[in-house]
Design a protein around this motif. Sequence first.
Motif, mmCIF file in Angstrom:
data_model
loop_
_atom_site.group_PDB
_atom_site.id
_atom_site.type_symbol
_atom_site.label_atom_id
_atom_site.label_comp_id
_atom_site.label_asym_id
_atom_site.label_seq_id
_atom_site.Cartn_x
_atom_site.Cartn_y
_atom_site.Cartn_z
ATOM 1 N N ILE A 17 0.836 -1.206 0.000
ATOM 2 C CA ILE A 17 0.000 0.000 0.000
ATOM 3 C C ILE A 17 0.870 1.255 0.000
ATOM 4 N N LEU A 18 2.041 1.196 0.611
ATOM 5 C CA LEU A 18 2.943 2.348 0.613
ATOM 6 C C LEU A 18 3.293 2.767 -0.813
ATOM 7 N N GLY A 19 3.557 1.782 -1.655
ATOM 8 C CA GLY A 19 3.857 2.085 -3.058
ATOM 9 C C GLY A 19 2.642 2.625 -3.779
ATOM 10 N N THR A 20 1.475 2.069 -3.493
ATOM 11 C CA THR A 20 0.248 2.533 -4.134
ATOM 12 C C THR A 20 -0.046 3.983 -3.774
ATOM 13 N N LEU A 21 0.122 4.332 -2.493
ATOM 14 C CA LEU A 21 -0.112 5.707 -2.057
ATOM 15 C C LEU A 21 0.883 6.667 -2.698
ATOM 16 N N PHE A 22 2.128 6.265 -2.784
ATOM 17 C CA PHE A 22 3.162 7.121 -3.370
ATOM 18 C C PHE A 22 2.874 7.389 -4.848
ATOM 19 N N VAL A 23 2.595 6.325 -5.590
ATOM 20 C CA VAL A 23 2.291 6.494 -7.015
ATOM 21 C C VAL A 23 1.018 7.307 -7.192
ATOM 22 N N GLY A 24 0.022 7.090 -6.325
ATOM 23 C CA GLY A 24 -1.212 7.864 -6.411
ATOM 24 C C GLY A 24 -0.989 9.343 -6.182
ATOM 25 N N ALA A 25 -0.127 9.682 -5.219
ATOM 26 C CA ALA A 25 0.180 11.097 -4.973
ATOM 27 C C ALA A 25 0.882 11.721 -6.156
ATOM 28 N N LEU A 26 1.772 10.971 -6.780
ATOM 29 C CA LEU A 26 2.467 11.477 -7.966
ATOM 30 C C LEU A 26 1.475 11.698 -9.113
ATOM 31 N N LYS A 27 0.552 10.754 -9.287
ATOM 32 C CA LYS A 27 -0.456 10.898 -10.336
ATOM 33 C C LYS A 27 -1.301 12.134 -10.118
ATOM 34 N N GLY A 86 7.248 4.814 -11.133
ATOM 35 C CA GLY A 86 7.670 4.162 -9.895
ATOM 36 C C GLY A 86 8.995 3.438 -10.057
ATOM 37 N N ILE A 87 9.165 2.761 -11.191
ATOM 38 C CA ILE A 87 10.448 2.115 -11.472
ATOM 39 C C ILE A 87 11.555 3.153 -11.553
ATOM 40 N N GLY A 88 11.218 4.311 -12.130
ATOM 41 C CA GLY A 88 12.202 5.386 -12.226
ATOM 42 C C GLY A 88 12.715 5.818 -10.866
ATOM 43 N N PHE A 89 11.819 5.863 -9.875
ATOM 44 C CA PHE A 89 12.255 6.228 -8.534
ATOM 45 C C PHE A 89 13.105 5.131 -7.906
ATOM 46 N N ILE A 90 12.830 3.882 -8.249
ATOM 47 C CA ILE A 90 13.622 2.778 -7.712
ATOM 48 C C ILE A 90 15.066 2.864 -8.208
ATOM 49 N N ILE A 91 15.240 3.150 -9.506
ATOM 50 C CA ILE A 91 16.596 3.224 -10.060
ATOM 51 C C ILE A 91 17.174 4.628 -9.955
ATOM 52 N N GLY A 92 16.397 5.549 -9.371
ATOM 53 C CA GLY A 92 16.808 6.949 -9.332
ATOM 54 C C GLY A 92 18.063 7.216 -8.534
ATOM 55 N N VAL A 93 18.432 6.284 -7.628
ATOM 56 C CA VAL A 93 19.656 6.460 -6.857
ATOM 57 C C VAL A 93 20.836 6.676 -7.801
ATOM 58 N N ILE A 94 20.826 5.978 -8.931
ATOM 59 C CA ILE A 94 21.908 6.131 -9.919
ATOM 60 C C ILE A 94 21.456 7.015 -11.072
#
Length: 431
Positions: free
Chosen positions: A36-46, A363-371
């Motif tokens: 749900i944490l991921g769902t809320l984050f993506v929803g806020a971005l949308k 969301g994938i972009g944020f996962i790899i965003g560290v690099i």
Amino acid sequence: MFAKYKKVSLILRILIGLLVGAALAVVVPSWSVIGILGTLFVGALKGIAPVMVFFLIMSAISAYQQGAKNHFGSVIVMYLGATLLSAFAAVVASFLFKVHLVLPKSVHVAAAAPKSLTKVISDLLTNAVGNPLAAIVNANYLSILFWALMIGFALRLTSPATRKVITEISGAITSVAQLVIEFAPFGITGLIYTTISETGFAGIAHYGQLVLLLVGTMAFVYLVVYPLMVWAMTHQNPYPLTFWTLKVSGIPAFFTRSSAVNIPINLQACRDLGLNEESYSVSIPLGGSANSGGAAITVTVMTLAAAYTMGIHVSFILAFILCFLTALAATGASGIAGGSLLIIPMAASLFGISNDIAMQVVGIGFIIGVIQDSVETAVNSASDLLFTATAEYRDARRSGHPVDIAAAVRAATGKPAKVAKAASQTIEVSD
């Protein structure tokens, strides 16, 4: 507590989120509530992305003031040219090295994208002229882009006070987006948990391929394409200036992951080079949005990866249109960390990819965003400095008073005051 939380580097927080999400997916794969944490984050971005893109582009168009003595024409040509060439390079790289994504709750093949040029243009124009309020509500990014440009140009005829209000509203909305991104570590915990629990570590391996493609393309653009542009403008060896800008601007930007935060560093570097303050005081802040080669690469590569994943045939016509759309949209990318990811849905809409799927890609972009985001920001910020200097040196050469770039860089490193005097004399004659 939130103040203490923000003091910790966002990169470190995201790394912790990745590790926690991966560990939870292995230890308790059945605790779906974590997702749900991921769902809320993506929803806020949308929710915030369409509003942010609309006001960013509208504010950028309305804020430009004419009449200042600067090298604005040359700078704009280089900014826009670099962004467009970066998009072209990303398309070529994506065609040569096709990457498929593993999306949570894997989506099946979508309807094929239209191949007819007439059909493509017709759909683009029809979508672009939709109701602007409905466009924001429904995340119709083509319409958002069109109306933001139209209203932005119209606002240039209004009073400075009105334009200032628009700029302040844009800043406020950007602050809200930044607040959402501050909670990215929690969202990434949920996203990485869902990915690993549903697809295993195979999905993460695909992320590694995506990172290599993105970073490799950005390195090629900055070390090959941009130096060629500098050489064409100055007729001198471009690499002393290219490597110097990477050192003084690219390295700090890599760690801050914010072009906006890096603006003071670039301004100081311009002073060290002895550039015309009337020029760089405009071009450096403007570069935070107008010069977005790294963002264009990110958006193009990830959009095409999404299209390949969905089984969509990418024709030459669509790829060509994508380059121009991405280059234009990237100029509206925010100077905040991860801001360029929020314009991926606009590019994805060209291929008929739904907003829900596009936000999974974000969301994938944020996962790899560290690099990825660190390298992207380094490319964007360092090239702001590179092109600002190149534009001035180009105009000095055309006036018959060329500047020795290698000598200017050496002087900027050791004797900034001396080169400032020499450069100001050159520019005075040039003007």
